[in-house]
Scaffold this motif. Structure first.
Motif, PDB file in Angstrom:
ATOM      1  N   TYR A   1      -2.198  -0.368  -7.122  1.00 25.94           N
ATOM      2  CA  TYR A   1      -2.025  -0.589  -5.692  1.00 25.94           C
ATOM      3  C   TYR A   1      -0.909   0.345  -5.246  1.00 25.94           C
ATOM      4  CZ  TYR A   1      -1.118  -2.622  -1.175  1.00 25.94           C
ATOM      5  OH  TYR A   1      -0.950  -2.790   0.174  1.00 25.94           O
ATOM      6  N   VAL A   2      -1.190   1.133  -4.217  1.00 26.98           N
ATOM      7  CA  VAL A   2      -0.238   2.124  -3.724  1.00 26.98           C
ATOM      8  C   VAL A   2       0.185   1.726  -2.316  1.00 26.98           C
ATOM      9  CG1 VAL A   2       0.075   4.557  -3.164  1.00 26.98           C
ATOM     10  CG2 VAL A   2      -1.347   3.917  -5.092  1.00 26.98           C
ATOM     11  N   SER A   3       1.476   1.661  -2.085  1.00 25.89           N
ATOM     12  CA  SER A   3       1.999   1.336  -0.759  1.00 25.89           C
ATOM     13  C   SER A   3       2.076   2.592   0.095  1.00 25.89           C
ATOM     14  CB  SER A   3       3.402   0.737  -0.863  1.00 25.89           C
ATOM     15  OG  SER A   3       3.381  -0.425  -1.647  1.00 25.89           O
ATOM     16  N   LYS A   4       2.026   2.393   1.405  1.00 28.17           N
ATOM     17  CA  LYS A   4       2.183   3.518   2.334  1.00 28.17           C
ATOM     18  C   LYS A   4       3.521   4.192   2.062  1.00 28.17           C
ATOM     19  CE  LYS A   4       1.864   4.579   7.207  1.00 28.17           C
ATOM     20  NZ  LYS A   4       2.954   5.013   7.950  1.00 28.17           N
TER      21      LYS A   4
ATOM     22  N   SER B   1      -1.704   2.339   2.689  1.00 27.41           N
ATOM     23  CA  SER B   1      -1.683   1.507   1.487  1.00 27.41           C
ATOM     24  C   SER B   1      -3.109   1.267   1.014  1.00 27.41           C
ATOM     25  CB  SER B   1      -1.025   0.155   1.792  1.00 27.41           C
ATOM     26  OG  SER B   1       0.306   0.338   2.176  1.00 27.41           O
ATOM     27  N   GLY B   2      -3.294   1.141  -0.283  1.00 31.32           N
ATOM     28  CA  GLY B   2      -4.617   0.862  -0.824  1.00 31.32           C
ATOM     29  C   GLY B   2      -4.633   0.927  -2.331  1.00 31.32           C
TER      30      GLY B   2
ATOM     31  N   GLN C   1      -8.377   3.950  -1.523  1.00 27.23           N
ATOM     32  CA  GLN C   1      -9.154   3.245  -0.505  1.00 27.23           C
ATOM     33  C   GLN C   1      -8.294   2.135   0.084  1.00 27.23           C
ATOM     34  OE1 GLN C   1     -12.482   0.818  -1.852  1.00 27.23           O
ATOM     35  NE2 GLN C   1     -13.665   1.491  -0.100  1.00 27.23           N
ATOM     36  N   ASP C   2      -8.242   2.076   1.433  1.00 21.14           N
ATOM     37  CA  ASP C   2      -7.455   1.030   2.080  1.00 21.14           C
ATOM     38  C   ASP C   2      -8.329  -0.183   2.380  1.00 21.14           C
ATOM     39  OD1 ASP C   2      -8.907   1.607   4.368  1.00 21.14           O
ATOM     40  OD2 ASP C   2      -7.173   2.040   5.611  1.00 21.14           O
TER      41      ASP C   2
ATOM     42  N   PHE D   1     -12.788  -2.025  -2.804  1.00 18.99           N
ATOM     43  CA  PHE D   1     -11.991  -2.641  -3.857  1.00 18.99           C
ATOM     44  C   PHE D   1     -10.651  -3.129  -3.304  1.00 18.99           C
ATOM     45  CE2 PHE D   1     -14.775   0.188  -6.318  1.00 18.99           C
ATOM     46  CZ  PHE D   1     -15.303  -0.735  -7.195  1.00 18.99           C
ATOM     47  N   ALA D   2     -10.119  -2.403  -2.345  1.00 22.84           N
ATOM     48  CA  ALA D   2      -8.836  -2.803  -1.758  1.00 22.84           C
ATOM     49  C   ALA D   2      -8.970  -4.136  -1.023  1.00 22.84           C
ATOM     50  CB  ALA D   2      -8.333  -1.726  -0.804  1.00 22.84           C
ATOM     51  N   ARG D   3     -10.092  -4.344  -0.341  1.00 22.11           N
ATOM     52  CA  ARG D   3     -10.306  -5.610   0.370  1.00 22.11           C
ATOM     53  C   ARG D   3     -10.459  -6.757  -0.633  1.00 22.11           C
ATOM     54  NH1 ARG D   3     -14.733  -5.169   4.544  1.00 22.11           N
ATOM     55  NH2 ARG D   3     -13.095  -4.043   5.590  1.00 22.11           N
ATOM     56  N   ILE D   4     -11.199  -6.530  -1.722  1.00 18.93           N
ATOM     57  CA  ILE D   4     -11.369  -7.556  -2.755  1.00 18.93           C
ATOM     58  C   ILE D   4     -10.019  -7.872  -3.388  1.00 18.93           C
ATOM     59  CG2 ILE D   4     -12.372  -8.021  -5.029  1.00 18.93           C
ATOM     60  CD1 ILE D   4     -14.809  -6.348  -4.067  1.00 18.93           C
TER      61      ILE D   4
END
Length: 192
Positions: free
Chosen positions: A161-164, A120-121, A139-140, A62-65
């Motif tokens: 969306y969560v940042s590092k 991040s992810g 998921q990243d 999902f993160a890539r999409i």
């Protein structure tokens, strides 16, 4: 003075029209993509099986999409304002000891330790478990899923969306962590 006000009003109307046009185009692209995917699936039963394998048997990132969507289309609602301030931590993850517990690693930490995202992810799961307490899975873009267990004061929501280094919760004395990619479990020292 009056001319300046009229000029500002015209610019505001023009920018709203741009936002509206951008929203319409992005929505149209999403609808076209959805229709093409539906047509592809309904052409043959083989296509339906391929899709089921991709979605249900493999890890769908999902993160890539989301990253591709952001890259090519940006925000769906262009005039959305994000006034939310996210808490981040620059401190490294500190723990007193680590033990293997099933597929999880159990880290003993100080009481009230902030738990930050290691990468991040996108939050793909958020639930309460009898054994592991509040669980958050992130998921990243590379498909790595990091599961955080035994969290309190969870500050993220499903599909955020969560940042590092963004704080996702607090733990009391122990936190469970699990690292996966393509169904395989990874060692914690690659991420901490």
């Amino acid at each position: 003075m009056k001319k300046k006000k009229i000029k500002n009003d015209i610019e505001n109307k023009y920018s709203f029209k741009n936002y509206l046009f951008s929203f319409f185009i992005k929505s149209l692209i999403v609808v076209i993509f959805f229709l093409l995917a539906s047509i592809y699936i309904n052409i043959s039963s083989d296509n339906k099986k391929k899709l089921k394998n991709i979605v249900y048997k493999n890890n769908l990132s999902f993160a890539r999409i989301y990253g591709m969507y952001q890259k090519y289309l940006g925000e769906l609602i262009p005039f959305k304002t994000n006034n939310e301030t996210k808490k981040v931590s620059s401190e490294s993850f500190k723990y007193n000891s680590v033990e293997k517990e099933g597929n999880f690693y159990l880290f003993k930490v100080d009481t009230g330790e902030n738990i930050s995202a290691f990468k991040s992810g996108i939050v793909i799961e958020k639930k309460k478990d009898k054994t592991y307490g509040n669980i958050v899975k992130i998921q990243d873009k590379q498909g790595v899923i990091i599961t955080y267990g035994n969290l309190a004061n969870v500050s993220v929501f499903l599909y955020d969306y969560v940042s590092k280094d963004e704080i996702i919760g607090v733990c009391e004395e122990k936190v469970y962590l699990m690292f996966q990619k393509n169904g395989k479990y990874l060692k914690y020292d690659e991420f901490i």
